[in-house]
Design an enzyme around this catalytic site. Sequence first.
Site, mmCIF file in Angstrom:
data_model
loop_
_atom_site.group_PDB
_atom_site.id
_atom_site.type_symbol
_atom_site.label_atom_id
_atom_site.label_comp_id
_atom_site.label_asym_id
_atom_site.label_seq_id
_atom_site.Cartn_x
_atom_site.Cartn_y
_atom_site.Cartn_z
ATOM 1 N N HIS A 1 0.857 -1.184 0.000
ATOM 2 C CA HIS A 1 0.000 0.000 0.000
ATOM 3 C C HIS A 1 0.886 1.225 0.000
ATOM 4 O O HIS A 1 1.933 1.214 0.639
ATOM 5 C CB HIS A 1 -0.904 -0.005 1.246
ATOM 6 C CG HIS A 1 -2.079 0.895 1.114
ATOM 7 N ND1 HIS A 1 -1.992 2.244 1.344
ATOM 8 C CD2 HIS A 1 -3.359 0.641 0.738
ATOM 9 C CE1 HIS A 1 -3.175 2.772 1.126
ATOM 10 N NE2 HIS A 1 -4.024 1.831 0.753
ATOM 11 N N ASP B 1 -8.016 -5.357 0.267
ATOM 12 C CA ASP B 1 -8.505 -6.167 -0.849
ATOM 13 C C ASP B 1 -8.146 -7.634 -0.735
ATOM 14 O O ASP B 1 -8.631 -8.449 -1.502
ATOM 15 C CB ASP B 1 -7.925 -5.637 -2.165
ATOM 16 C CG ASP B 1 -8.466 -4.264 -2.472
ATOM 17 O OD1 ASP B 1 -9.666 -4.074 -2.294
ATOM 18 O OD2 ASP B 1 -7.678 -3.393 -2.859
HETATM 19 N N1 ACO Z 1 4.186 -7.629 -4.674
HETATM 20 C C1 ACO Z 1 5.538 -7.633 -4.858
HETATM 21 N N2 ACO Z 1 6.315 -6.529 -4.740
HETATM 22 C C2 ACO Z 1 5.686 -5.381 -4.423
HETATM 23 C C3 ACO Z 1 4.290 -5.301 -4.212
HETATM 24 C C4 ACO Z 1 3.540 -6.488 -4.344
HETATM 25 N N3 ACO Z 1 2.218 -6.469 -4.170
HETATM 26 N N4 ACO Z 1 3.940 -4.035 -3.918
HETATM 27 C C5 ACO Z 1 5.075 -3.320 -3.933
HETATM 28 N N5 ACO Z 1 6.149 -4.135 -4.234
HETATM 29 C C6 ACO Z 1 7.562 -3.736 -4.300
HETATM 30 C C7 ACO Z 1 7.855 -2.975 -5.586
HETATM 31 O O1 ACO Z 1 8.322 -3.828 -6.612
HETATM 32 C C8 ACO Z 1 8.921 -2.002 -5.130
HETATM 33 O O2 ACO Z 1 10.139 -2.678 -5.097
HETATM 34 P P1 ACO Z 1 11.536 -1.880 -5.387
HETATM 35 O O3 ACO Z 1 11.629 -0.827 -4.321
HETATM 36 O O4 ACO Z 1 12.569 -2.942 -5.262
HETATM 37 O O5 ACO Z 1 11.385 -1.304 -6.753
HETATM 38 C C9 ACO Z 1 8.526 -1.668 -3.675
HETATM 39 O O6 ACO Z 1 7.771 -2.809 -3.221
HETATM 40 C C10 ACO Z 1 7.684 -0.423 -3.540
HETATM 41 O O7 ACO Z 1 6.586 -0.526 -4.435
HETATM 42 P P2 ACO Z 1 5.926 0.709 -5.218
HETATM 43 O O8 ACO Z 1 5.185 0.195 -6.385
HETATM 44 O O9 ACO Z 1 6.995 1.746 -5.439
HETATM 45 O O10 ACO Z 1 4.962 1.229 -4.091
HETATM 46 P P3 ACO Z 1 3.690 2.130 -4.333
HETATM 47 O O11 ACO Z 1 3.442 2.805 -3.063
HETATM 48 O O12 ACO Z 1 3.880 2.979 -5.556
HETATM 49 O O13 ACO Z 1 2.559 1.070 -4.705
HETATM 50 C C11 ACO Z 1 0.712 -0.377 -4.617
HETATM 51 C C12 ACO Z 1 1.547 0.689 -3.867
HETATM 52 C C13 ACO Z 1 0.297 0.135 -6.006
HETATM 53 C C14 ACO Z 1 -0.559 -0.664 -3.824
HETATM 54 C C15 ACO Z 1 1.559 -1.664 -4.754
HETATM 55 O O14 ACO Z 1 1.970 -2.137 -3.485
HETATM 56 C C16 ACO Z 1 0.843 -2.748 -5.548
HETATM 57 O O15 ACO Z 1 0.903 -2.755 -6.792
HETATM 58 N N6 ACO Z 1 0.150 -3.707 -4.835
HETATM 59 C C17 ACO Z 1 -0.633 -4.712 -5.493
HETATM 60 C C18 ACO Z 1 -1.977 -4.108 -5.927
HETATM 61 C C19 ACO Z 1 -2.921 -3.882 -4.780
HETATM 62 O O16 ACO Z 1 -3.115 -4.723 -3.921
HETATM 63 N N7 ACO Z 1 -3.562 -2.689 -4.789
HETATM 64 C C20 ACO Z 1 -4.560 -2.319 -3.786
HETATM 65 C C21 ACO Z 1 -4.149 -1.109 -3.060
HETATM 66 S S1 ACO Z 1 -5.286 -0.784 -1.780
HETATM 67 C C22 ACO Z 1 -6.618 -0.013 -2.494
HETATM 68 O O17 ACO Z 1 -6.571 0.602 -3.523
HETATM 69 C C23 ACO Z 1 -7.858 -0.162 -1.794
#
Ligand code: ACO
Length: 431
Positions: free
Chosen positions: A308, A366
């Site tokens: 998140h 979720d």
């Molecule tokens: N699985 C594996 N790796 C992940 C995940 C994941 N679900 N989420 C983040 N990471 C990793 C990224 O690859 C990144 O790694 P790095 O630093 O080595 O490049 C690091 O963690 C940070 O991730 P970002 O994408 O930069 O974090 P951001 O805050 O932009 O993204 C997000 C948050 C979009 C929710 C992300 O965690 C994600 O895509 N999760 C899966 C989708 C999801 O569950 N979304 C629901 C959100 S809650 C809602 O809307 C109600």
Amino acid sequence: MTKNDRSAKLIIGNDTYELDIINPTEGPDVIDIRKLYNEANIFTYDPGYTSTASCDSRITFIDGFKGKLLHRGYPIDQLAANSHFLEVCYLLIDAKLPTEAELESFQETITAHTMLHEQMVNFFRGFRRDAHPMAIMVGVVGAMSAFYHDSTDVTDPRQRKIASHRLIAKMPTIAAWAYKYSIGQPFIYPRNDLNYAANFLHMCFAVPAEDYHVNPILSRAMDRIFILHADHEQNASTSTVRLASSSGANPFACIAAGIACLWGPSHGGANQACLEMLKQIGSVDRIPEYIKRAKDKNDPFRLMGFGHRVYKNLDPRAKVMKQSADEVLELLGVKNNPLLQIAAELEKIALQDSYFVEKKLFPNVDFYSGIILEAMGFPKSMFTPIFALSRTAGWISQWKEMIADPQNKIGRPRQLYLGETDRDYVPIENR
Ligand code: ACO
């Protein structure tokens, strides 16, 4: 807004600029850069707003490191345990818990607005049968501005109030009808003797040919899902609603913009994506393979329902959702649901894995919601519409707060331009 005794100093070459620091009631201090461009002719660069507050607000507070979520100061777990969705709507919109009389009057008003203008039936019928319910919702909610002219003047507080009530009251009807249309069943009209959640379940699952009784445990679980999704401060869809309304656009158009933003898999579409992922994993023994893929930089796969932007601890909503999943599945006699087992094991493994621990990736709201909704009988395509229905409460509250703020300005971000500089047009024969 109170200023901190400290200030920040920005040194650019030989020049020093003093920037005020504003005290929040909770959360980190905020550097006020509003005058920076005029005084220093410089922009700040922050795509995705990771370090930028886009507004001030008194509605919802999240402490992502502690896993804390407050609506008007009240913790989400207390609201989920003791309140119900319409009371939470009142709290979000009116900034206080209602008295008995206030709540009764609010419920009566919402109940009186649950029907749609009858001509909207024709509007639904214009969509293809296989249209995604979110596509229908974006269209129908935007089209409300063509049906309810008497509540589109945002400068009139009375009209704003009527529009808020209409949106909260009609969203379950719109979501349920989008579903009924997609499965070829007749629209079921709202029933004012049922509560908000029970009425929604009735409009989704009843058919004219036979009686349908709403199970109170299921309607309570539905109501809790609504509460857990009601607001989440300046998330992407809420910011979209605020940006759209900053130009003075009517509330129905602005909420339609929020629905469009919510549709994406990184936001409201994640519970659908999460359930699909659990099905794709298929069995507990395949979890390590997927954990490995999620950690592989060269593989676009991510563990859906994990991570998140704000929570760097367990999402407090996920805890309540897991509890609800257990209750609903037990009631429905599917306690040994294989997806729930995969989800529980995946959560356990990921929470011990150094990749997820170091990046502070925890299950979000979720992770379990798709399992409950599917067990209740909803197809995956309805997960995001249910989120949209619930989040309407937050969108409306944030919109109301923004419109009433005398400092409200049109939202207009700056950019870091990296394109071509001046060059002369080249006639086609010389290219
Ligand atoms: N699985 C594996 N790796 C992940 C995940 C994941 N679900 N989420 C983040 N990471 C990793 C990224 O690859 C990144 O790694 P790095 O630093 O080595 O490049 C690091 O963690 C940070 O991730 P970002 O994408 O930069 O974090 P951001 O805050 O932009 O993204 C997000 C948050 C979009 C929710 C992300 O965690 C994600 O895509 N999760 C899966 C989708 C999801 O569950 N979304 C629901 C959100 S809650 C809602 O809307 C109600």
